[in-house]
Design a protein around this motif. Structure first.
Motif, PDB file in Angstrom:
ATOM      1  N   PHE A  44       5.107 -68.281  52.414  1.00 52.85           N
ATOM      2  CA  PHE A  44       5.433 -67.799  51.075  1.00 52.85           C
ATOM      3  C   PHE A  44       4.707 -66.497  50.755  1.00 52.85           C
ATOM      4  O   PHE A  44       4.948 -65.913  49.706  1.00 52.85           O
ATOM      5  CB  PHE A  44       5.032 -68.844  50.024  1.00 52.85           C
ATOM      6  N   ALA A  45       3.803 -66.060  51.633  1.00 56.53           N
ATOM      7  CA  ALA A  45       2.989 -64.876  51.347  1.00 56.53           C
ATOM      8  C   ALA A  45       3.862 -63.631  51.306  1.00 56.53           C
ATOM      9  O   ALA A  45       4.541 -63.299  52.277  1.00 56.53           O
ATOM     10  CB  ALA A  45       1.893 -64.724  52.394  1.00 56.53           C
ATOM     11  N   ALA A  46       3.829 -62.927  50.185  1.00 51.04           N
ATOM     12  CA  ALA A  46       4.627 -61.705  50.027  1.00 51.04           C
ATOM     13  C   ALA A  46       3.782 -60.450  50.190  1.00 51.04           C
ATOM     14  O   ALA A  46       4.257 -59.349  49.909  1.00 51.04           O
ATOM     15  CB  ALA A  46       5.289 -61.699  48.651  1.00 51.04           C
ATOM     16  N   CYS A  47       2.524 -60.611  50.648  1.00 47.07           N
ATOM     17  CA  CYS A  47       1.646 -59.456  50.809  1.00 47.07           C
ATOM     18  C   CYS A  47       1.641 -58.943  52.244  1.00 47.07           C
ATOM     19  O   CYS A  47       0.912 -58.003  52.557  1.00 47.07           O
ATOM     20  CB  CYS A  47       0.219 -59.826  50.398  1.00 47.07           C
ATOM     21  N   LEU A  48       2.433 -59.545  53.121  1.00 43.96           N
ATOM     22  CA  LEU A  48       2.502 -59.136  54.518  1.00 43.96           C
ATOM     23  C   LEU A  48       3.745 -58.293  54.761  1.00 43.96           C
ATOM     24  O   LEU A  48       4.611 -58.151  53.881  1.00 43.96           O
ATOM     25  CB  LEU A  48       2.493 -60.365  55.422  1.00 43.96           C
ATOM     26  N   ILE A  84      -5.140 -72.159  45.218  1.00 43.92           N
ATOM     27  CA  ILE A  84      -4.888 -70.727  45.151  1.00 43.92           C
ATOM     28  C   ILE A  84      -3.506 -70.448  45.731  1.00 43.92           C
ATOM     29  O   ILE A  84      -3.179 -70.933  46.809  1.00 43.92           O
ATOM     30  CB  ILE A  84      -5.955 -69.942  45.941  1.00 43.92           C
ATOM     31  N   PRO A  85      -2.651 -69.685  45.047  1.00 40.09           N
ATOM     32  CA  PRO A  85      -1.340 -69.337  45.613  1.00 40.09           C
ATOM     33  C   PRO A  85      -1.499 -68.677  46.975  1.00 40.09           C
ATOM     34  O   PRO A  85      -2.441 -67.921  47.211  1.00 40.09           O
ATOM     35  CB  PRO A  85      -0.752 -68.382  44.567  1.00 40.09           C
ATOM     36  N   VAL A 103      -3.937 -65.266  51.196  1.00 42.71           N
ATOM     37  CA  VAL A 103      -3.786 -64.431  52.386  1.00 42.71           C
ATOM     38  C   VAL A 103      -4.297 -63.024  52.121  1.00 42.71           C
ATOM     39  O   VAL A 103      -4.997 -62.419  52.942  1.00 42.71           O
ATOM     40  CB  VAL A 103      -2.315 -64.412  52.843  1.00 42.71           C
ATOM     41  N   SER A 104      -3.977 -62.482  50.948  1.00 46.03           N
ATOM     42  CA  SER A 104      -4.428 -61.140  50.597  1.00 46.03           C
ATOM     43  C   SER A 104      -5.949 -61.074  50.541  1.00 46.03           C
ATOM     44  O   SER A 104      -6.561 -60.101  51.001  1.00 46.03           O
ATOM     45  CB  SER A 104      -3.827 -60.726  49.248  1.00 46.03           C
ATOM     46  N   GLN A 105      -6.600 -62.103  49.983  1.00 50.31           N
ATOM     47  CA  GLN A 105      -8.061 -62.124  49.910  1.00 50.31           C
ATOM     48  C   GLN A 105      -8.690 -62.126  51.296  1.00 50.31           C
ATOM     49  O   GLN A 105      -9.695 -61.441  51.538  1.00 50.31           O
ATOM     50  CB  GLN A 105      -8.519 -63.342  49.111  1.00 50.31           C
TER      51      GLN A 105
END
Length: 695
Positions: free
Chosen positions: A229-233, A271-272, A277-279
């Motif tokens: 679900f990570a949209a930061c990649l 944590i979402p 992942v971003s952290q």
């Protein structure tokens, strides 16, 4: 009623090999197997040198030999990580069907397979020679450089050959396999065999990562492989449509945050995933920047694709924003140059923010600009690196976790440089005294053994960036699975999900969403079979007809009263006009809906009139007169329906009892079917259609 059977042939949680059977159709979903399994795990001894310990061994050839490959119709590949056994299957078994994968999965999968062969083919002697060519200091520690590369295919290799006698396949096999893979795009529909359709949706996990939906006779089964679900990649985002229309959902894997020593915090689960992942990527970047600011050197242990690309991009941007001298980026990998080029040329497979850069025009990643400015270098091996002229000082080196010899070399050399540095050099941070080692892999067992190996006498920052879905993500995703009737999950996920279900774990209600489905588990070499039941759904043609009428009436819900008829092999629905409530609806009349304000669902009420043919063609109503209750009950029992003849009614009747309810077929004139539920109504209609067809 069709059913689907699922058997898992991979004993590992992250890698999948599912054998699925839909009636007479048999297919495989993914051919994954860990490339560093079936061998030793790395363990440091008291001197810091590598020793090996045997781990649980699974020979994939023993597992694959139990499958009748001549019966397998096709193979679906989700991403490049799940292609490890594909060359062996296509070249050394009786499988001859098509293989489907996205273009990036095919390209990156070939890189992964070829890199595995290269690492496996380096014998102990070759490793020592390569190390000596680069740094004579390795000669003093031959044992540390010979216990390398615990891989699936590791054995003694001849330096003139690509692979050993015990290897599963060769370079030629990989080339032949790639020619047999059919490229597909996201949302593209393919027909591997008659009556079967397959469609891909983006999984959000990696470039070209896909989840497959297989449709068979109107029944949709979704296979959710490694997803995120990570949209930061950088990959294309998760596409939830894979779940919305599926009656059966099969989850192939999920990560367990508690299994990682750095990911087991209680707060992490709340944590979402996008933020988490971003952290963690920012944490890796911060550690690297702290070293580079002191003109130190950084070693990133990671494959030259996936999360490594995001870390490299973020570090390069941070250096520019802080106005620091650009370090020399060095990638030691036999496939590193190709994998970075794929990231730039496959822009349509990237996330929306990366795709937008293509229209500026710019490149989605920083590697092209770094190369043009002379700050990016590629070396296939340590011996190749020894022949290159690269400025010393500030280096940012990327090495595959499989290439343990290269990891050992850089740590040993940089440690010696730090020892030789004077106190004045250390105080002024001239660059030779400080280095850092970063690692982000989330393959817990292998990563932890490598961490223990590297950590002897070294400072290592291990931040596992787990992009995969967790069991909580699965629970969240099921909120959009409005059509789901059965959900299959691996055993370790079932143990967690069933805790929020019913007492016996047979059904689950997620997040107050108001829907229920059956939850099943599957495990290694155990067959799990579920029925593809669509009793709760109306035929599509009737569904569209009713929806259009309700929209015209300005209502969202309505009670529908009318007659269902079996005619020309199709179920048809007619309902009466409000002005003709006492008259039976004609099948030739335009259907109308009688809306009722305040209702919450669409229900079919009243009796069902069954005719054997359309008006003016085929058998007439009178052709049913020769059927007797006893004959009809006997025919129904032969097809598995619990039916008994009932006397005391004109022309008799037949009583049907089933788990979903009961029904009475009155045989005076036309057949009138009274049912206790909608589910029973559809089952009876299908049963009668089958009886009439057989007769």
């Amino acid at each position: 009623m069709p059913s689907i059977s699922v058997i898992s042939f991979s004993p590992y949680e992250r890698y999948h090999l599912l054998l699925c059977e839909l009636d007479d159709t048999m297919f495989i979903v993914d051919c994954g197997w860990p490339i560093n399994s079936n061998n030793e795990t790395l363990q440091p001894d008291e001197n810091g040198k590598t020793r090996t310990e045997a781990s649980n061994k699974f020979d994939p050839r023993d597992v694959l030999s139990t499958i009748n490959w001549a019966r397998v119709d096709f193979i679906l590949i989700s991403n490049y990580e799940q292609m490890t056994l594909l060359p062996y299957i296509t070249e050394y078994t009786e499988f001859s069907g098509p293989v489907y994968a996205t273009e990036p999965a095919k390209a990156y999968g070939r890189c992964l397979l070829e890199a595995g062969l290269v690492f496996a083919s380096r014998s102990s002697i070759d490793l020592v020679e390569n190390g000596n060519q680069y740094d004579n200091s390795l000669a003093a520690e031959p044992q540390a450089s010979t216990s390398r590369n615990s891989l699936l295919w590791q054995s003694q290799f001849d330096e003139r050959r690509v692979c050993s006698q015990t290897a599963l396949y060769s370079q030629q096999d990989i080339i032949a396999t790639m020619e047999k893979v059919t490229d597909v795009r996201h949302n593209e529909i393919v027909n591997p065999v008659p009556f079967v359709q397959a469609c891909t949706r983006s999984s959000g996990y990696c470039i070209g990562g896909a989840n497959w939906t297989v449709e068979y006779k109107g029944h949709r089964t979704a296979f959710v492989s490694t997803s995120s679900f990570a949209a930061c990649l950088h990959p294309q985002e998760w596409d939830g449509r894979v779940l919305s229309d599926a009656q059966v959902i099969v989850f192939c894997d999920a990560s367990d945050p508690s299994s990682s020593e750095h990911g087991g915090d209680v707060g992490d689960s709340n944590i979402p995933q996008n933020i988490q992942v971003s952290q963690r990527i920012n944490q890796l970047c911060s550690t690297a920047m702290a070293t580079l600011k002191q003109r130190g050197r950084v070693l990133l242990v990671g494959e030259p694709y996936g999360v490594t690309l995001d870390v490299l991009q973020l570090v390069a941007e941070s250096i520019i924003s802080h106005n620091l001298p650009m370090p020399q980026f060095i990638i030691v990998s036999p496939v590193g140059e190709r994998t970075l080029q794929y990231g730039n040329i496959m822009g349509e497979w990237l996330c929306e923010s990366k795709q937008a850069l293509l229209y500026l025009p710019e490149y989605p990643f920083a590697d092209k600009d770094l190369r043009q400015k002379g700050h990016l270098h590629f070396a296939r091996s340590l011996s190749d690196l020894a022949t290159m002229k690269i400025p010393q000082g500030t280096w940012f080196v990327i090495v595959s976790p499989q290439d343990v010899s290269a990891v050992d070399h850089f740590i040993r050399q940089w440690k010696q440089d730090a020892t030789r540095s004077s106190n004045a050099d250390i105080a002024t941070s001239s660059g030779a005294a400080r280095y850092s080692v970063l690692m982000h892999g989330d393959e817990v067992a292998w990563a932890q053994s490598l961490v223990r190996h590297i950590s002897v006498g070294s400072e290592l920052t291990y931040v596992p960036v787990s992009c995969r879905l967790t069991f909580r993500n699965i629970e969240q995703s099921l909120l959009s699975a409005t059509s789901a009737q059965q959900v299959l999950v691996p055993s370790h996920i079932y143990a967690r999900l069933s805790q929020v279900g019913t007492a016996d774990g047979s059904a689950i209600r997620s997040g107050g969403g108001g829907f229920e489905f059956k939850l099943f588990e599957y495990s290694y070499l155990q067959a799990t079979t579920v029925d593809l039941d669509t009793d709760r759904h109306l035929p599509l043609s009737i569904q569209k007809e009713m929806t259009n009428q309700m929209k015209l009436s300005g209502k969202q819900h309505a009670v529908v009263s009318g007659t269902l008829s079996l005619s020309a092999g199709k179920i048809r629905f007619g309902y009466a006009d409000t002005e003709k409530d006492n008259e039976k609806a004609s099948l030739d009349d335009k259907p109308k809906i009688v809306p009722e304000v305040g209702t919450k669902s669409a229900e079919v009420a009243g009796a069902t009139l069954l005719t054997a043919g359309e008006r003016g063609s085929g058998p007439s109503k009178q052709s049913l007169a020769w059927w007797t209750p006893e004959r009809l009950a006997s025919e129904l029992n032969e097809i598995g329906v619990n039916a008994t003849a009932v006397s005391g009614m004109p022309n008799g009747a037949v009583r049907i009892v089933m788990p979903s309810g009961s029904a009475t077929i009155r045989m005076d004139g036309g057949w009138l079917v009274d049912c206790t539920s909608t589910n029973t109504q559809w089952t009876v209609i299908d049963s009668l259609r089958q009886v009439l067809k057989l007769a």
